[in-house]
Design a protein around this motif. Structure first.
Motif, PDB file in Angstrom:
ATOM      1  N   ALA A  88       0.832  -1.210   0.000  1.00 36.24           N
ATOM      2  CA  ALA A  88       0.000   0.000   0.000  1.00 36.24           C
ATOM      3  C   ALA A  88       0.866   1.259   0.000  1.00 36.24           C
ATOM      4  O   ALA A  88       0.546   2.243  -0.679  1.00 36.24           O
ATOM      5  CB  ALA A  88      -0.929  -0.013   1.214  1.00 36.24           C
ATOM      6  N   ALA A  89       1.976   1.211   0.740  1.00 37.42           N
ATOM      7  CA  ALA A  89       2.862   2.373   0.799  1.00 37.42           C
ATOM      8  C   ALA A  89       3.586   2.606  -0.528  1.00 37.42           C
ATOM      9  O   ALA A  89       3.969   3.739  -0.839  1.00 37.42           O
ATOM     10  CB  ALA A  89       3.876   2.183   1.923  1.00 37.42           C
ATOM     11  N   ALA A  90       3.751   1.555  -1.314  1.00 34.36           N
ATOM     12  CA  ALA A  90       4.489   1.674  -2.570  1.00 34.36           C
ATOM     13  C   ALA A  90       3.614   2.073  -3.747  1.00 34.36           C
ATOM     14  O   ALA A  90       4.130   2.349  -4.829  1.00 34.36           O
ATOM     15  CB  ALA A  90       5.177   0.336  -2.887  1.00 34.36           C
ATOM     16  N   LEU A  91       2.297   2.119  -3.560  1.00 35.52           N
ATOM     17  CA  LEU A  91       1.397   2.384  -4.680  1.00 35.52           C
ATOM     18  C   LEU A  91       1.322   3.875  -4.998  1.00 35.52           C
ATOM     19  O   LEU A  91       1.295   4.709  -4.096  1.00 35.52           O
ATOM     20  CB  LEU A  91      -0.011   1.869  -4.365  1.00 35.52           C
ATOM     21  N   PRO A  92       1.257   4.215  -6.277  1.00 35.40           N
ATOM     22  CA  PRO A  92       0.977   5.611  -6.640  1.00 35.40           C
ATOM     23  C   PRO A  92      -0.487   5.932  -6.372  1.00 35.40           C
ATOM     24  O   PRO A  92      -1.264   5.080  -5.956  1.00 35.40           O
ATOM     25  CB  PRO A  92       1.302   5.644  -8.143  1.00 35.40           C
ATOM     26  N   SER A  93      -0.890   7.145  -6.652  1.00 35.73           N
ATOM     27  CA  SER A  93      -2.245   7.575  -6.308  1.00 35.73           C
ATOM     28  C   SER A  93      -3.304   6.996  -7.238  1.00 35.73           C
ATOM     29  O   SER A  93      -4.479   6.923  -6.874  1.00 35.73           O
ATOM     30  CB  SER A  93      -2.337   9.106  -6.350  1.00 35.73           C
ATOM     31  N   GLU A  94      -2.929   6.572  -8.443  1.00 43.30           N
ATOM     32  CA  GLU A  94      -3.936   6.074  -9.378  1.00 43.30           C
ATOM     33  C   GLU A  94      -4.496   4.737  -8.899  1.00 43.30           C
ATOM     34  O   GLU A  94      -3.819   3.944  -8.261  1.00 43.30           O
ATOM     35  CB  GLU A  94      -3.316   5.907 -10.770  1.00 43.30           C
ATOM     36  N   SER A  95      -5.755   4.487  -9.185  1.00 43.90           N
ATOM     37  CA  SER A  95      -6.413   3.255  -8.761  1.00 43.90           C
ATOM     38  C   SER A  95      -7.078   2.596  -9.955  1.00 43.90           C
ATOM     39  O   SER A  95      -6.793   2.929 -11.103  1.00 43.90           O
ATOM     40  CB  SER A  95      -7.446   3.558  -7.669  1.00 43.90           C
ATOM     41  N   ALA A  96      -7.974   1.647  -9.683  1.00 43.19           N
ATOM     42  CA  ALA A  96      -8.642   0.917 -10.757  1.00 43.19           C
ATOM     43  C   ALA A  96      -9.462   1.873 -11.625  1.00 43.19           C
ATOM     44  O   ALA A  96     -10.026   2.853 -11.129  1.00 43.19           O
ATOM     45  CB  ALA A  96      -9.550  -0.157 -10.174  1.00 43.19           C
ATOM     46  N   PRO A  97      -9.523   1.614 -12.927  1.00 43.51           N
ATOM     47  CA  PRO A  97     -10.274   2.514 -13.814  1.00 43.51           C
ATOM     48  C   PRO A  97     -11.761   2.485 -13.525  1.00 43.51           C
ATOM     49  O   PRO A  97     -12.339   1.438 -13.229  1.00 43.51           O
ATOM     50  CB  PRO A  97      -9.972   1.943 -15.211  1.00 43.51           C
ATOM     51  N   GLY A  98     -12.404   3.670 -13.627  1.00 43.20           N
ATOM     52  CA  GLY A  98     -13.842   3.748 -13.403  1.00 43.20           C
ATOM     53  C   GLY A  98     -14.204   3.469 -11.951  1.00 43.20           C
ATOM     54  O   GLY A  98     -13.350   3.391 -11.069  1.00 43.20           O
ATOM     55  N   ASP A  99     -15.490   3.329 -11.726  1.00 48.72           N
ATOM     56  CA  ASP A  99     -15.956   3.039 -10.367  1.00 48.72           C
ATOM     57  C   ASP A  99     -16.097   1.529 -10.205  1.00 48.72           C
ATOM     58  O   ASP A  99     -17.195   0.997  -9.999  1.00 48.72           O
ATOM     59  CB  ASP A  99     -17.302   3.748 -10.127  1.00 48.72           C
ATOM     60  N   TRP A 100     -14.973   0.840 -10.322  1.00 50.56           N
ATOM     61  CA  TRP A 100     -14.954  -0.620 -10.270  1.00 50.56           C
ATOM     62  C   TRP A 100     -15.474  -1.129  -8.934  1.00 50.56           C
ATOM     63  O   TRP A 100     -16.351  -1.995  -8.880  1.00 50.56           O
ATOM     64  CB  TRP A 100     -13.534  -1.093 -10.540  1.00 50.56           C
ATOM     65  N   ALA A 101     -14.957  -0.591  -7.827  1.00 52.24           N
ATOM     66  CA  ALA A 101     -15.414  -1.029  -6.505  1.00 52.24           C
ATOM     67  C   ALA A 101     -16.879  -0.658  -6.297  1.00 52.24           C
ATOM     68  O   ALA A 101     -17.643  -1.411  -5.679  1.00 52.24           O
ATOM     69  CB  ALA A 101     -14.545  -0.417  -5.405  1.00 52.24           C
ATOM     70  N   GLY A 102     -17.301   0.491  -6.813  1.00 50.65           N
ATOM     71  CA  GLY A 102     -18.690   0.905  -6.667  1.00 50.65           C
ATOM     72  C   GLY A 102     -19.658  -0.038  -7.361  1.00 50.65           C
ATOM     73  O   GLY A 102     -20.776  -0.280  -6.873  1.00 50.65           O
ATOM     74  N   LEU A 103     -19.244  -0.601  -8.488  1.00 49.60           N
ATOM     75  CA  LEU A 103     -20.066  -1.583  -9.191  1.00 49.60           C
ATOM     76  C   LEU A 103     -20.371  -2.774  -8.285  1.00 49.60           C
ATOM     77  O   LEU A 103     -21.522  -3.221  -8.184  1.00 49.60           O
ATOM     78  CB  LEU A 103     -19.325  -2.038 -10.452  1.00 49.60           C
ATOM     79  N   TRP A 104     -19.342  -3.285  -7.628  1.00 52.32           N
ATOM     80  CA  TRP A 104     -19.513  -4.428  -6.723  1.00 52.32           C
ATOM     81  C   TRP A 104     -20.313  -4.042  -5.475  1.00 52.32           C
ATOM     82  O   TRP A 104     -21.123  -4.819  -4.980  1.00 52.32           O
ATOM     83  CB  TRP A 104     -18.150  -4.990  -6.333  1.00 52.32           C
TER      84      TRP A 104
END
Length: 495
Positions: free
Chosen positions: A257-273
């Motif tokens: 988590a500390a190594a990740l850049p600010s960008e995340s999954a495209p679109g509202d992927w988590a919101g879909l689920w």
């Protein structure tokens, strides 16, 4: 066997005859050396006591005990067998208890953080892609806060088995999916599929979810196992894994988590689920509320409502754990859900719950089926002997209810009852009375008040829910159909 497969640290001491009594036909003597074979991590045949070498044997026993504890606890945890031979007299008249002459022997666990190269590789594999974090059963529980923190950083949902430790507790459960078993029954409704799966723990309980995931081509599957593959085993029953990362889950989540850049999954992927999950959950609640006859899934809703923070729910195998997977929705209360999913047998489940009650730490409830209850009914004996508190919700459908969901129910109806249904015809209240417990039959509808009262009382309570197998299959079909329809509608509105 269960301890090894479920990764439970256990030191098993077996009393034995001395070496000179073995293999000569002596009474009550069998070969116990290496009795458990590959099912234990380490086995030792201890030397018998010898007054002439007392000090040396005390030091050996101290070191062996420390080593046994370290091996049992070392990732992945598991059982150790110490075989203890004794010569007669076992206890001499006037003998004093042994005195521990030395202090504890401290063994420090090895660090299990992944290397920077592995972290960079994982970050590259995950960033900017649609993914799922899948959390399967894990006896010690998984690091919930760290996993959901990693999920938030990636923009991924977390599919959580009830035995993972992520469905209950004070951590952020916004993206924790508790209805994946239903969502994947509507595969055409998911317009986008995962590109990466990061799995912690064993394979999930849900067969529909595992089958759906196995069918997805082009998904990169990364399995996280604490301990090397030589000792951790290979928990990939569908043979779909692309990578295995040997690391401590907590440490891995924190550094990744500390190594990740600010960008995340495209679109509202988590919101879909999230939307699909919420729709499925509400539809299942409404469908269950409409049943006039007893429904086995209602018992799970009632247990969830009744169990307070600090309590333990022991999941019986076969249908109970699957109903817990389907109907134990997320809760902020810190409820520990455990089971024996290593070998997944129906024997020994009651004894597991009694052991949880003996360990203390809060109320303990067991959800179990009638055949499993009968297999281990004498496991209730310690409740009265040692004053233990246990609430059992006993689902009695007169046989093996799970088999009614399988094709043979319709394919060979004339032989089904004898071969798979196996009705027992036993009045189970007598078994409860035998062990000084209280027995009651609970009716259809909301019974969480009855369960809550039982949890607050000392001693053994067995609340029996009597159901009918074929009706139970029909009720499950109604619940799943309503939930699937709700998922379709929610995802259509999300478009």
């Amino acid at each position: 066997v269960e301890a090894r497969l479920s990764r439970v640290p256990l030191i098993f001491l077996t009393a034995d005859r001395p070496p000179e009594a073995r293999d000569i036909g002596a009474a009550q003597t069998v070969d116990q050396v290496g009795l458990f074979g590959s099912h234990v991590k380490w086995a030792v045949d201890m030397p018998p006591a010898d007054e002439g070498a007392a000090r040396e044997l005390e030091r050996y026993a101290r070191v062996t005990a420390a080593r046994a504890a370290a091996v049992a606890l070392e990732a992945p945890p598991g059982p150790v067998h110490l075989n203890m031979p004794f010569r007669e007299p076992l206890v001499e008249a006037g003998a004093e208890p042994p005195v521990i002459l030395d202090g504890p022997l401290i063994v420090h666990a090895a660090a299990a953080a992944p290397s920077p190269e592995v972290v960079a590789h994982l970050a590259e594999a995950c960033v900017g892609r649609r993914g799922l974090i899948v959390c399967g059963p894990e006896s010690a529980g998984l690091p919930a806060a760290q996993i959901v923190g990693l999920a938030k950083a990636l923009g991924w949902p977390v599919v959580a088995d009830p035995l993972s430790g992520l469905r209950a507790g004070p951590h952020d459960r916004t993206d924790v999916i508790d209805c994946a078993d239903v969502i994947v029954r509507v595969p055409e409704a998911l317009r986008a599929l995962p590109e990466v799966v990061l799995r912690f723990g064993a394979a999930p309980t849900s067969k529909p979810f595992n089958q759906w995931l196995a069918r997805q081509a082009g998904v990169r599957r990364i399995l996280v196992e604490e301990g090397g593959v030589a000792t951790a085993g290979w928990r990939d029953p569908d043979l779909q894994g692309d990578e295995v990362v040997s690391a401590n889950p907590r440490a891995l989540c924190e550094v990744l988590a500390a190594a990740l850049p600010s960008e995340s999954a495209p679109g509202d992927w988590a919101g879909l689920w999230r939307e699909a999950n919420a729709a499925a959950r509400e539809a299942m609640r409404e469908a269950i509320a409409g049943f006039a006859d007893p429904f086995e899934g209602q018992a799970v809703l009632d247990l969830r409502a009744a169990l307070p923070s600090g309590s333990t729910l022991v999941a019986g195998n076969s249908m109970p754990v699957r109903d817990i997977d389907s109907f134990f929705f997320n809760t902020e209360r810190d409820v520990r859900i455990v089971g024996t999913r290593g070998a997944s047998g129906i024997d020994g489940v009651t004894s597991t719950a009694v052991g949880a009650a003996a360990a203390g730490g809060g109320p303990v409830a067991l959800l179990i089926g009638d055949l499993s209850f009968l297999h281990d009914v004498n496991g209730l004996w310690p409740t009265h002997r040692y004053g233990l508190d246990l609430t059992v919700v006993l689902v009695n459908n007169q046989g093996g209810g799970i088999f009614s969901f399988l094709p043979q129910r319709q394919a060979i109806p004339d032989r089904f009852e004898a071969w798979w249904g196996t009705p027992h015809g036993v009045d189970l209240r007598h078994a409860v009375t035998l062990h000084h417990g209280r027995h009651a039959v609970i009716d259809a509808g909301d019974q969480h008040a009855a369960i809550a009262e039982a949890l607050a009382r000392p001693g053994l309570d067995v609340l029996e829910l009597r159901t009918e197998r074929d009706r139970n299959v029909a009720q499950h079909s109604i619940v799943w159909a309503r939930a699937a329809e709700a998922v379709r509608d929610a995802l259509a509105a999300h478009a």
